[in-house]
Design a protein around this motif. Structure first.
Motif, PDB file in Angstrom:
ATOM      1  N   HIS A  84       0.793  -1.224   0.000  1.00 51.94           N
ATOM      2  CA  HIS A  84       0.000   0.000   0.000  1.00 51.94           C
ATOM      3  C   HIS A  84       0.825   1.273   0.000  1.00 51.94           C
ATOM      4  O   HIS A  84       0.335   2.325  -0.371  1.00 51.94           O
ATOM      5  N   VAL A  85       2.069   1.210   0.460  1.00 51.32           N
ATOM      6  CA  VAL A  85       2.887   2.421   0.466  1.00 51.32           C
ATOM      7  C   VAL A  85       3.858   2.397  -0.702  1.00 51.32           C
ATOM      8  O   VAL A  85       3.999   3.363  -1.450  1.00 51.32           O
ATOM      9  N   LEU A  86       4.517   1.253  -0.888  1.00 49.40           N
ATOM     10  CA  LEU A  86       5.511   1.178  -1.964  1.00 49.40           C
ATOM     11  C   LEU A  86       4.889   0.712  -3.283  1.00 49.40           C
ATOM     12  O   LEU A  86       5.556   0.746  -4.319  1.00 49.40           O
ATOM     13  N   ASN A  87       3.633   0.274  -3.212  1.00 45.94           N
ATOM     14  CA  ASN A  87       2.909  -0.207  -4.399  1.00 45.94           C
ATOM     15  C   ASN A  87       3.668  -1.273  -5.167  1.00 45.94           C
ATOM     16  O   ASN A  87       3.819  -1.206  -6.393  1.00 45.94           O
ATOM     17  N   ARG A  88       4.152  -2.266  -4.418  1.00 42.82           N
ATOM     18  CA  ARG A  88       4.884  -3.340  -5.098  1.00 42.82           C
ATOM     19  C   ARG A  88       4.120  -4.649  -4.953  1.00 42.82           C
ATOM     20  O   ARG A  88       3.219  -4.786  -4.131  1.00 42.82           O
ATOM     21  N   ASP A  89       4.526  -5.604  -5.765  1.00 38.88           N
ATOM     22  CA  ASP A  89       3.844  -6.899  -5.778  1.00 38.88           C
ATOM     23  C   ASP A  89       4.147  -7.665  -4.490  1.00 38.88           C
ATOM     24  O   ASP A  89       5.311  -7.948  -4.218  1.00 38.88           O
ATOM     25  N   PRO A  90       3.100  -8.024  -3.735  1.00 37.57           N
ATOM     26  CA  PRO A  90       3.354  -8.733  -2.472  1.00 37.57           C
ATOM     27  C   PRO A  90       4.101 -10.045  -2.675  1.00 37.57           C
ATOM     28  O   PRO A  90       4.788 -10.507  -1.770  1.00 37.57           O
ATOM     29  N   LYS A  91       3.989 -10.627  -3.876  1.00 38.12           N
ATOM     30  CA  LYS A  91       4.693 -11.895  -4.113  1.00 38.12           C
ATOM     31  C   LYS A  91       6.202 -11.706  -4.128  1.00 38.12           C
ATOM     32  O   LYS A  91       6.969 -12.651  -3.938  1.00 38.12           O
ATOM     33  N   ALA A  92       6.629 -10.462  -4.378  1.00 37.67           N
ATOM     34  CA  ALA A  92       8.061 -10.203  -4.462  1.00 37.67           C
ATOM     35  C   ALA A  92       8.677  -9.962  -3.086  1.00 37.67           C
ATOM     36  O   ALA A  92       9.871  -9.711  -2.966  1.00 37.67           O
ATOM     37  N   LEU A  93       7.863 -10.026  -2.045  1.00 42.36           N
ATOM     38  CA  LEU A  93       8.386  -9.811  -0.694  1.00 42.36           C
ATOM     39  C   LEU A  93       8.726 -11.157  -0.067  1.00 42.36           C
ATOM     40  O   LEU A  93       7.881 -12.052   0.018  1.00 42.36           O
ATOM     41  N   ASP A  94       9.969 -11.295   0.339  1.00 42.63           N
ATOM     42  CA  ASP A  94      10.427 -12.545   0.946  1.00 42.63           C
ATOM     43  C   ASP A  94      10.515 -12.341   2.457  1.00 42.63           C
ATOM     44  O   ASP A  94      11.279 -11.505   2.944  1.00 42.63           O
ATOM     45  N   PHE A  95       9.698 -13.098   3.206  1.00 44.28           N
ATOM     46  CA  PHE A  95       9.691 -12.962   4.667  1.00 44.28           C
ATOM     47  C   PHE A  95       9.966 -14.329   5.271  1.00 44.28           C
ATOM     48  O   PHE A  95       9.139 -15.235   5.205  1.00 44.28           O
ATOM     49  N   LYS A  96      11.156 -14.469   5.838  1.00 46.55           N
ATOM     50  CA  LYS A  96      11.562 -15.797   6.289  1.00 46.55           C
ATOM     51  C   LYS A  96      11.761 -15.831   7.798  1.00 46.55           C
ATOM     52  O   LYS A  96      12.412 -14.958   8.372  1.00 46.55           O
ATOM     53  N   VAL A  97      11.208 -16.850   8.444  1.00 46.18           N
ATOM     54  CA  VAL A  97      11.331 -17.016   9.890  1.00 46.18           C
ATOM     55  C   VAL A  97      12.272 -18.171  10.193  1.00 46.18           C
ATOM     56  O   VAL A  97      12.120 -19.262   9.646  1.00 46.18           O
ATOM     57  N   THR A  98      13.271 -17.918  11.037  1.00 51.25           N
ATOM     58  CA  THR A  98      14.119 -19.006  11.522  1.00 51.25           C
ATOM     59  C   THR A  98      14.035 -19.042  13.038  1.00 51.25           C
ATOM     60  O   THR A  98      14.281 -18.036  13.711  1.00 51.25           O
ATOM     61  N   TRP A  99      13.674 -20.197  13.568  1.00 52.75           N
ATOM     62  CA  TRP A  99      13.497 -20.343  15.018  1.00 52.75           C
ATOM     63  C   TRP A  99      14.765 -20.892  15.639  1.00 52.75           C
ATOM     64  O   TRP A  99      15.369 -21.813  15.086  1.00 52.75           O
ATOM     65  N   ILE A 100      15.137 -20.357  16.811  1.00 55.07           N
ATOM     66  CA  ILE A 100      16.349 -20.894  17.457  1.00 55.07           C
ATOM     67  C   ILE A 100      16.015 -21.953  18.511  1.00 55.07           C
ATOM     68  O   ILE A 100      16.888 -22.708  18.912  1.00 55.07           O
ATOM     69  N   GLY A 101      14.788 -21.984  19.004  1.00 51.64           N
ATOM     70  CA  GLY A 101      14.421 -23.038  19.955  1.00 51.64           C
ATOM     71  C   GLY A 101      14.172 -22.572  21.373  1.00 51.64           C
ATOM     72  O   GLY A 101      13.637 -23.310  22.191  1.00 51.64           O
ATOM     73  N   PHE A 102      14.598 -21.357  21.722  1.00 50.43           N
ATOM     74  CA  PHE A 102      14.268 -20.828  23.042  1.00 50.43           C
ATOM     75  C   PHE A 102      14.284 -19.309  22.966  1.00 50.43           C
ATOM     76  O   PHE A 102      14.584 -18.734  21.938  1.00 50.43           O
TER      77      PHE A 102
END
Lengths: 397, 331
Positions: A194-212
Motif C-alpha cells: 500500500h505504500v511502496l505499491n509493489r507486488d506482495p509476491k516479491a516480498l520474501d519474509f523468512k522465519v528461523t526459530w532458534i528453539g528458546f
C-alpha cells in the motif's frame, strides 16, 4: 589414623562455621508491600527481562510503600536443579505478597506455586491460564498487544529493505511467537503493497526459530549465526523476536564491514543503544502501567483473577504513563520511512488500517479469516500456523 | 582455614558482607522445613550419582560419562511414563519407570565400558563422547518426537499428569521415594564394599589388574560390571529428576549433578561413609546459593566458587595427608 583425624577435623570445622553464621540480624520494623519478580534472563539483558525489571523500579517509585525483590536468570540452564515453586517459596519467605513470573516457560511452575500459596497473588506474564480456566483464583495473566509493535517493526523493515528480503529471528514456536511473527509479516506486507505499491509476491519474509527465548549454548541454535546467515544470504533487514540483542549487534558489525544491513531488536526501549547506526527502531514493552494496576489491586484487596491484554495508547504510543506497547524509531530509519511509519501508526490507531482482516490464509492454504472478517482477540491469540506468504516452520516438523 | 579466607576474600571482592553471605547460604538451605526439603531433593540425585561413581573409582575408572548416563536414565523413564499417560494403571508405569531408568543409564555406561575394554578407548573420552551423544538424543526428543502439541521449544516436554509423579510430602515438596532410593543405594554399596566378594574384586582389579588376571579373573569384565552399576545408579537419578522433580523432560534434566557428583566423591576421599554428608553440603550450597543474588544482589555462581574452593582445598589436604603418612600407608 592420622588421615581419619584430618577428615574429622574437616567435618567438625564445617559444622562450626555453619552454626556460627546461623544468627542473622532481625529485619526493620516498617513493613513495605513486597512484590517479587522472577526474571527468565539477566536483569540487564537489554531485552525482555530488563523491561520487566525497570517496570518493577517504576512501581517502587510510583506506588509508595512498595519494595521489589527479584531473582533473575530463572531458567534451568542458568540455575540447574532450581524450580519455580522453590523460588516462589524463597520470595514468599522474604515477605513477597505478589509474585510476578515473567516467562512463558514458567507457566506450569507458576500455576503449581500459586496452588501451593493460595494467600499470595501471582501474575504470570504472557500466559493464558485464566482463559483456559486452569488458573486458581490467586493467579492472573498480563500481556501487551505487541502485535501492533510488531506490525510497526515489519512496516519499518519493508520500507527500508533494498533486497526485498526480511529475516525474522524467532525464539521457540508457540501461539505467542506465531502471532508476533505473523503481525510483523502483515506490517511488512502492508507497507510493501500500500505504500511502496509493489507486488506482495516479491516480498520474501523468512522465519528461523532458534528453539528458546535466548541463546543456550549447545541447546538452541546460535542466534548470532542465524543473523549472520540471514545477512550473508541477501536478507538485509533482520527483525528480532528473541529476548536478547544479537540481531542489532550482528547488524552493526556487518554495517561496519560496509554492508547495507539493518536490524530491529525487541522488548526493551533501550535496545538500540550502542548499535544506533544499524537500528531501525524497537517495538518495546512498557510494563509499568500494567504492573501498577495489579500491585495496587493486590495491596488494596481488590485482586481479580483476570486475563489482561493491554494495547498501545494511540494518543501517544510512547507515553510511559499510559502505553503498554510502544515503538521507538531508531537513528538508522530513513526519513521517508519514518514519515510513512507515523502515518501508519495513525491509521492503526484510527482503525483505518486493520491488518488482521480477511482474506487471510494459513501457511497450508486453509482459511484463517474469511473475506472481510476481522479477527477477534482470541483468534489472534490462538493462531495455529504462520500465514501464507511467510517462509518457515509453523510448528516442529 | 585457608579456604575460608579465600572464599571470604572472594565475597568481599564481590562487594558482599561475607558473614551475611555465609549466614544467608545457611539460612537459605536449612532455615525451614521447605528448604531442607529442597536440599534433600538435590541431595537424592547427587547421592545416587556419587554412589555409582564409587564403584568405578574403586576399580580405578574415571566415569566422566555419569552425566550422559543420568540423561539416558531420564530419557528411558520418560519413555515409560509417556506410555503411562491416560492408562488405567499409572502406578504400574510409574514403578516401571525406575528399572527402565536404571537400564538406560546402565546400557549407556556399558557402551563406555565396552569402548574401554574392547576398543581401547580411554573411559574419560568414551564417557565425554557419550555425554554429548546423550545430550543430542535428549534435545532431539524434546524438540522433535516428544514436543508439546503445536509447540517447538527447548523448554521441555509437556508435564505428566500428577498420577505419574512421585508422591511428595505436603508442603515440603520432597518425594520420600527418592530419599528411600538414595538411602537404599548407600546401604547396598556399604554392604557390597564391606562384605561381598565383588567389592573386593573391584578393589583388587583397581589396584592391580595383572594380579587379578593371575588369579583367573578377567579385569575387563569387572570393569564393565562396575560401569553398568554406576550407570544404573546415575540412571535412577535421572528417573527421579523426571518423575519426582520436574515431572517432565527438560534439556538440563541432569542439572549437572553428574559432574558435581564426581567432586562429591573426590571430596569424600572415595569413602562411602562420607558421601552422603558431602553431597548434603553441596546440595545446601546449591539451594542456598539463590539467596546471594536475591538479597545481596551478587551473582549466585559465587556459591559455585565456594564449592570449588572447598573441593580444591580438600584434595590438597588429602594429598598432603597422604604424603605425611606415606611410610605406613604406601600404596
Amino acid at each position: 589414623m592420622r588421615k581419619n583425624r584430618g577428615w574429622v577435623f574437616f567435618a567438625v570445622s564445617l559444622v562450626i562455621f555453619s552454626v556460627a553464621f546461623c544468627f542473622q540480624p532481625a529485619e526493620g520494623s516498617d513493613k513495605p508491600f513486597i512484590f517479587g519478580l522472577l526474571l527468565v534472563g539477566p536483569y540487564n539483558d537489554h531485552g525482555w527481562s530488563q523491561a520487566h525489571y525497570e517496570a518493577g523500579l517504576t512501581v517502587e517509585k510510583k506506588v509508595p510503600g512498595t519494595k521489589m525483590i527479584y531473582i533473575d536468570k530463572v531458567n534451568p540452564a542458568d540455575r540447574p536443579g532450581v524450580t519455580i515453586p522453590q523460588l516462589a517459596d524463597d520470595l514468599v519467605e522474604k515477605g513477597a505478597r505478589l509474585i510476578i513470573a515473567n516467562s512463558d516457560d514458567m507457566k506450569d511452575g507458576t500455576r503449581e506455586a500459586a496452588r501451593l500459596h493460595p494467600e499470595i497473588h501471582f501474575l504470570h506474564i504472557s500466559g493464558d491460564d485464566v482463559l483456559t480456566k486452569k488458573a486458581p483464583s490467586n493467579l492472573a495473566n498480563l500481556m501487551g498487544k505487541m502485535e501492533y509493535g510488531k506490525m510497526m517493526a515489519g512496516f519499518a523493515a519493508a520500507m527500508t529493505t533494498r533486497t526485498g528480503k526480511i529475516g525474522y529471528l524467532g525464539p521457540l514456536i508457540n501461539e505467542e511467537t506465531r502471532r508476533l511473527a505473523a503481525a510483523c509479516f502483515l506490517g511488512a506486507r502492508y507497507a510493501w503493497e500500500h505504500v511502496l505499491n509493489r507486488d506482495p509476491k516479491a516480498l520474501d519474509f523468512k522465519v528461523t526459530w532458534i528453539g528458546f527465548w535466548f541463546n543456550i549454548p549447545g541447546v538452541t541454535a546460535d542466534p548470532t549465526q542465524v543473523c549472520q546467515n540471514f545477512f550473508n544470504t541477501g536478507y538485509d533487514v533482520v527483525i528480532s523476536g528473541i529476548d536478547t540483542t544479537e540481531a542489532v549487534v550482528v547488524a552493526k558489525q556487518k554495517k561496519q564491514e560496509g554492508k547495507a544491513v539493518w536490524a530491529i531488536p525487541y522488548d526493551y526501549i533501550g535496545a538500540c543503544e550502542g548499535a544506533s547506526e544499524a537500528c531501525l527502531g524497537v517495538p518495546y514493552f512498557n510494563w509499568g502501567p500494567g504492573y501498577i494496576d495489579f500491585v495496587k489491586g493486590s495491596m488494596s484487596g481488590n485482586w481479580e483473577s483476570k486475563w489482561v491484554w493491554l494495547g498501545p495508547d494511540w494518543n501517544n504510543i510512547n507515553n510511559p504513563e499510559t502505553s503498554t506497547v510502544g515503538f521507538l524509531p531508531g537513528p538508522a530509519l530513513p526519513e521517508k520511512a519514518k514519515a510513512a511509519l507515523e502515518g501508519f501508526i495513525k491509521d492503526l490507531g484510527s482503525q483505518k488500517a486493520v491488518l488482521f482482516k480477511g482474506p487471510l490464509f494459513y501457511q497450508d492454504g486453509s482459511i484463517f479469516l474469511k473475506e472481510g472478517e476481522v479477527a477477534t482477540d482470541a483468534q489472534i491469540w490462538y493462531m495455529k500456523q504462520l500465514l501464507k506468504g511467510m517462509t518457515g516452520a509453523s510448528s516442529a516438523q | 582455614m585457608a579456604v575460608f579466607g579465600f572464599t571470604t576474600g572472594i565475597l568481599m571482592l564481590a562487594g558482599a558482607p561475607p558473614m551475611e553471605a555465609y549466614g544467608l547460604l545457611l539460612k537459605g538451605s536449612l532455615g525451614s522445613g521447605k528448604k531442607v526439603g529442597a536440599v534433600l531433593t538435590a541431595w537424592v540425585p547427587l547421592t545416587l550419582c556419587a554412589v555409582g561413581l564409587l564403584y568405578t573409582f574403586r576399580i580405578a575408572l574415571w566415569n566422566i560419562g555419569v552425566e550422559g548416563q543420568m540423561i539416558m536414565g531420564a530419557v528411558f523413564a520418560t519413555a515409560v511414563l509417556r506410555w503411562g499417560v491416560e492408562s488405567r494403571l499409572p502406578l504400574f508405569y510409574l514403578i516401571l519407570a525406575f528399572p527402565a531408568a536404571a537400564l538406560g543409564g546402565g546400557l549407556w555406561a556399558m557402551g563406555a565400558g565396552l569402548l574401554k575394554t574392547k576398543g581401547g578407548v580411554h573411559e574419560i573420552f568414551a564417557g565425554l563422547g557419550l555425554n554429548f551423544v546423550a545430550q543430542g538424543i535428549l534435545l532431539y526428543l524434546i524438540f522433535g518426537p516428544w514436543k508439546r502439541p503445536g509447540v517447538a521449544s527447548m523448554s521441555g516436554t509437556a508435564p505428566f499428569p500428577p498420577e505419574l509423579w512421585l508422591s511428595s510430602v505436603s508442603g515440603v515438596r520432597l518425594s520420600p521415594e527418592g530419599v528411600f532410593l538414595a538411602a537404599a543405594a548407600l546401604a547396598v554399596t556399604v554392604w557390597m564394599f564391606r562384605y561381598s566378594r565383588l567389592g573386593l574384586v573391584f578393589k583388587a582389579a583397581g589396584n592391580n589388574p595383572t594380579a587379578v588376571m593371575l588369579f583367573g579373573e578377567k579385569p575387563g569384565r569387572y570393569m564393565i560390571l562396575a560401569m553398568v552399576l554406576a550407570g544404573a545408579f546415575a540412571g535412577l537419578a535421572g528417573g527421579v529428576q523426571v518423575a519426582g522433580v520436574y515431572h517432565r523432560l527438560i534439556p538440563s534434566i541432569s542439572s549437572n549433578y553428574g559432574y558435581l557428583a564426581l567432586l562429591v566423591v573426590m571430596l569424600s576421599n572415595y569413602r562411602v561413609a562420607l558421601v552422603p554428608a558431602v553431597a548434603f553440603f553441596f546440595a545446601c550450597l546449591n539451594v542456598g546459593g539463590i539467596q546471594l543474588p536475591m538479597v545481596l544482589k551478587i551473582d549466585s555462581s559465587l556459591a559455585g566458587v565456594i564449592q570449588g574452593a572447598w573441593v580444591l582445598a580438600a584434595l590438597a589436604a588429602v594429598a598432603w595427608l597422604r604424603k605425611e603418612g606415606r611410610p605406613e600407608e604406601a600404596r
